[in-house]
Design an enzyme around this catalytic site. Structure first.
Site, PDB file in Angstrom:
ATOM      1  N   HIS A 100       0.829  -1.307  -0.181  1.00  0.00           N
ATOM      2  CA  HIS A 100      -0.059   0.053  -0.147  1.00  0.00           C
ATOM      3  C   HIS A 100       0.814   1.208   0.051  1.00  0.00           C
ATOM      4  O   HIS A 100       0.563   2.344   0.614  1.00  0.00           O
ATOM      5  CB  HIS A 100      -0.872   0.271   1.256  1.00  0.00           C
ATOM      6  CG  HIS A 100      -1.902  -1.131   1.163  1.00  0.00           C
ATOM      7  ND1 HIS A 100      -3.091  -0.787   0.591  1.00  0.00           N
ATOM      8  CD2 HIS A 100      -1.767  -2.436   1.751  1.00  0.00           C
ATOM      9  CE1 HIS A 100      -3.817  -2.392   0.777  1.00  0.00           C
ATOM     10  NE2 HIS A 100      -2.983  -3.001   1.413  1.00  0.00           N
ATOM     11  N   ASN A 132     -10.090  -2.976   2.650  1.00  0.00           N
ATOM     12  CA  ASN A 132      -9.827  -2.853   1.170  1.00  0.00           C
ATOM     13  C   ASN A 132     -11.238  -2.684   0.504  1.00  0.00           C
ATOM     14  O   ASN A 132     -12.204  -2.766   1.035  1.00  0.00           O
ATOM     15  CB  ASN A 132      -9.431  -4.237   0.635  1.00  0.00           C
ATOM     16  CG  ASN A 132      -8.044  -4.344   1.085  1.00  0.00           C
ATOM     17  OD1 ASN A 132      -7.164  -3.408   1.274  1.00  0.00           O
ATOM     18  ND2 ASN A 132      -7.222  -5.693   1.274  1.00  0.00           N
ATOM     19  N   TYR A 134       1.202  -4.022  12.295  1.00  0.00           N
ATOM     20  CA  TYR A 134       1.177  -2.739  12.006  1.00  0.00           C
ATOM     21  C   TYR A 134       2.113  -1.649  12.893  1.00  0.00           C
ATOM     22  O   TYR A 134       2.829  -0.836  12.432  1.00  0.00           O
ATOM     23  CB  TYR A 134      -0.132  -2.009  11.814  1.00  0.00           C
ATOM     24  CG  TYR A 134      -0.945  -2.650  10.575  1.00  0.00           C
ATOM     25  CD1 TYR A 134      -1.191  -4.116  10.596  1.00  0.00           C
ATOM     26  CD2 TYR A 134      -1.457  -1.901   9.561  1.00  0.00           C
ATOM     27  CE1 TYR A 134      -1.987  -4.527   9.493  1.00  0.00           C
ATOM     28  CE2 TYR A 134      -1.959  -2.295   8.494  1.00  0.00           C
ATOM     29  CZ  TYR A 134      -2.302  -3.964   8.499  1.00  0.00           C
ATOM     30  OH  TYR A 134      -3.107  -4.416   7.374  1.00  0.00           O
TER      31      TYR A 134
END
Ligand code: HDD
Length: 692
Positions: A85, A153, A367
């Protein structure tokens, strides 16, 4: 300039450029009144044009702290890009709740009707550029109970069931490590090799090969939280929930050939479209909808809702719209906001919790870890775009780039020395009261995860015939780039388990002599009733809002016709872009000059939703010798767009081989032209290309 208080400038007050000699030195200085340019230490800089030298032709001096600070900062301007991304576009906006979920959750953002929560959205491509790819749809809600990130998404399912396979998936889809390409698209041999050995990916492959991977713009996509989450009430009881973002104007896609050409003509088309619609006040909007179901209901499903390769059909659990989101502010600074924003699925607020989806569980630590590397340390939550907008306080201390100056001697809890220090709060986050399974520890997947083909079949069979043809064509396109025959054959084998007709079409498109064997499914393939909600054709709203119509003009075009087209399109909510061979414009039939918004060679028809040709016969004849003009018309026809024309345009239509017929209409009948411009002319497709 990043300092708070500008200082008066020592520069001259004259706005002109002057040539000044100072101590034998000659260079240009801009005049005008400006705050003083300073170093990062606040020292005013007298000369920002020349580095320090011992003599006019001598070497640079190490003592030049002004040069060294400037170049060193420049050298460090880039931060590691996101491993996936990396390319994205962000925007600020608000989320407003219209229906309370108080029965299910204590999250204020989902219970206080009418409440407006600031949000930041970032849309991205997973692997490549602006062409065919899954799009990221990441949302940060700055709620009064902390930041909630819904990192999803534009497809409701994912390629893999367990996060342990994520590095393999991404390594397979990114450029091949020895040759370093493809860079801006998904890889071929390596990606399809991995996919052929990972049957759980088949459902997502259907989505990724569908028109969904070719969005018309970022505000024409749906967003999905993908995983099943939990809403938790005040008693700790929880309900399963899936989150869906529905664009107000429906889902709209481009055609494959159009996306390929658009990515070349304007690689920024998607970011530009989002920027332009926000600047024009035509704000992109989405509804937030939820699917709610209990654990007991989930037991009765044919699939496991903890499996991220499965969706919960709307026919099984209907969607309830609970609020809407509008994006109305472009970031002030791309790097500070869109690049430094750090999303994390583990950022939840009291009342929202995780399910045991093994993909989600694996994402939770990933993350934070990546942000530590990407943003350089543990204090990235203090960067304005990441900081909560509600008060936050704890005893975490120090670290790289600490921006706060904590006071006092206490950096721990509990403490009697600091009576005003932060302590646990009764209303704080508490995990859902979920009894643990009594299974056996091990590296296993639940049995209901084993069916990899039924929902792929559901998706394929729910599409219109046009969309099915696009899926087959996309598979042929992709697999035709795969050099390894056994990989191509293995994929076709999997397709046989999804739909025999699809497999036959793809095998035909690849020129295979016979159908390869299908692998034996691990679980029986079930036929679900088709779900029309999974289509895009027919689910988009016919509208001109947010649409761009390219009007081609040349010498001698009729000004009244041009004005009539403009007026009709604009009153229907669309926008006109006048395209001419020269940007300076053209002389119209009545002798008036009209400037253009785009030059023909640099503004192909892939930039538009429909085109109109307002041309004199002489103008049209001269354009028949311009390849760009012929392509403008031919591509619009091939991309199934409406073409409006006036009488003079006929020579150009003929040169482009475009017959008058459905969607190719005279601009004398503007209502008919506008109606065709609101949609694609799907029935034209068999005229313009051979689909497998
Ligand atoms: Fe991820 C970024 C969405 C699985 C690890 N992911 C990232 C972004 C989106 C998603 C939209 C970009 C956020 C932004 O705009 O900054 N990812 C998903 C979805 C997944 C998914 C919908 C499956 C349902 N991701 C996934 C797994 C892992 C990661 C299984 C690893 C275990 N994802 C990351 C990451 C990224 C990321 C490496 C790269 C940059 C970042 O996090 O901030 O940590």
């Amino acid at each position: 300039m990043s300092t708070a208080a500008p200082r008066p400038s020592p520069a001259s007050a004259s706005p002109s450029t002057e040539i000044r000699g100072a101590g034998g030195e000659l260079h240009q200085r801009c005049g005008g009144s400006h705050p003083a340019l300073t170093t990062n230490q606040g020292t005013p800089v007298a000369d920002d044009q020349n580095s320090l030298r011992p003599s006019p032709r001598g070497p640079g001096l190490l003592e030049d702290f002004i040069l060294r600070e400037k170049i060193t900062h420049f050298d460090h301007e880039r931060i590691p890009e996101r491993i996936v991304h990396a390319r994205g576009s962000g925007a600020h906006g608000t989320f407003t709740l219209t229906k309370s979920l108080a029965k299910y959750t204590r999250a204020a953002v989902l219970t206080e009707v009418g409440k407006t929560t600031p949000v930041f959205a970032r849309f991205s491509t997973v692997a490549g550029g602006a062409g065919s790819d899954v799009r990221g749809f990441a949302m940060k809600f700055y709620t009064t109970q902390g930041n909630w990130d819904l990192v999803g998404n534009n497809m409701p399912v994912f390629f893999i069931q367990d996060a342990i396979k994520f590095p393999d998936l991404i390594h397979a889809v990114k450029m091949e490590p020895d040759r370093g390409f493809p860079q801006a698209a998904s890889a071929h041999d390596t990606f399809w090799d991995f996919i052929s050995l990972t049957p759980e990916s088949m459902h997502t492959i259907m989505w990724a090969m569908s028109d969904r991977a070719l969005p018309r713009s970022l505000h024409d996509i749906e967003g999905f939280g993908v995983h099943t989450f939990r809403l938790v009430d005040t008693e700790g009881a929880s309900t399963f929930v899936k989150f869906h973002w529905r664009p107000k104007r429906g889902v709209h896609s481009t055609l494959w050939d159009e996306a390929v050409k658009r990515a070349g003509a304007d690689p920024d088309s998607q970011r530009r479209a989002l920027f332009e619609s926000i600047q024009a006040g035509d704000y992109p909007e989405w509804d937030l909808a939820v699917q709610l179901f209990t654990e007991a209901q989930a037991e009765g499903f044919a699939f496991d809702p903890l499996d991220a390769t499965k969706l919960v059909p709307e026919e099984l659990v209907p969607l309830e719209v609970i609020g809407h989101m509008v994006l109305d502010r472009w970031p002030d600074n791309f790097f500070a906001e869109t690049e430094q924003v750090a999303f994390c699925p583990a950022n939840v607020v009291p009342g929202i919790d995780f399910s045991n989806d093994p993909l989600l569980q694996g994402r939770l630590p990933s993350y934070l870890d990546t942000q530590l590397l990407r943003l350089g340390g543990p204090n990235f939550h203090q960067i304005p775009i990441n900081a909560p907008k509600c008060p936050f306080a704890n005893h975490q201390r120090d670290g790289h780039m600490q921006m706060q100056v904590p006071k006092g001697r206490v950096a721990y809890e509990p403490s009697s020395l600091d009576r005003g220090g932060p302590r646990e709060a009764a209303e704080g986050f508490a995990s859902a009261a979920v009894p643990a399974d009594d299974g056996v520890k091990g590296r296993v997947r639940p049995e209901r995860f084993a069916d990899h083909y039924s929902q792929a079949r559901l998706f394929y069979r729910s599409q219109t015939t046009y969309e099915q043809a696009h899926i087959a064509a996309a598979l042929v396109f992709e697999l035709s780039k795969v050099e390894t025959p056994h990989v191509r054959a293995a994929i076709v084998g999997h397709l046989r388990n999804i739909d025999e007709d699809l497999a036959t079409r793809v095998a035909g498109g690849l020129g295979l002599e016979s159908l390869p064997d299908a692998p034996r499914p691990a679980a029986p393939v079930v036929d679900y009733p088709p779900s029309p909600a999974l289509r895009t054709i027919g689910n988009g709203k016919p509208t001109l809002h947010g649409r761009r119509i390219g009007v081609l003009v040349a010498e001698g075009s009729d000004g009244d016709t041009l004005d009539a087209v403009r007026q009709a399109v604009e009153s229907a909510g669309g926008r006109i872009v006048v395209v001419a061979p020269k940007l300076g414009g053209v002389t119209l039939a009545d002798g008036a000059r009209r400037t253009a918004d785009g030059q023909l060679a640099g503004t192909p028809s892939v930039a538009f939703d429909a085109i109109a040709l307002v041309l004199s016969s002489d103008g049209a004849r001269s354009l028949t010798r311009e390849a760009a003009a012929v392509d403008f018309v031919r591509d619009a026809f091939g991309h199934l767009k409406a073409i409006g024309f006036d009488a003079g345009a006929q020579p150009l239509l003929t040169a482009a081989g475009v017959p008058i017929g459905p969607g190719v209409v005279s601009v004398g009948d503007l209502p008919a032209f506008l109606a065709s411009a609101m949609t694609r002319q799907w029935d034209r497709e068999k005229q313009v290309r051979t689909l497998p």
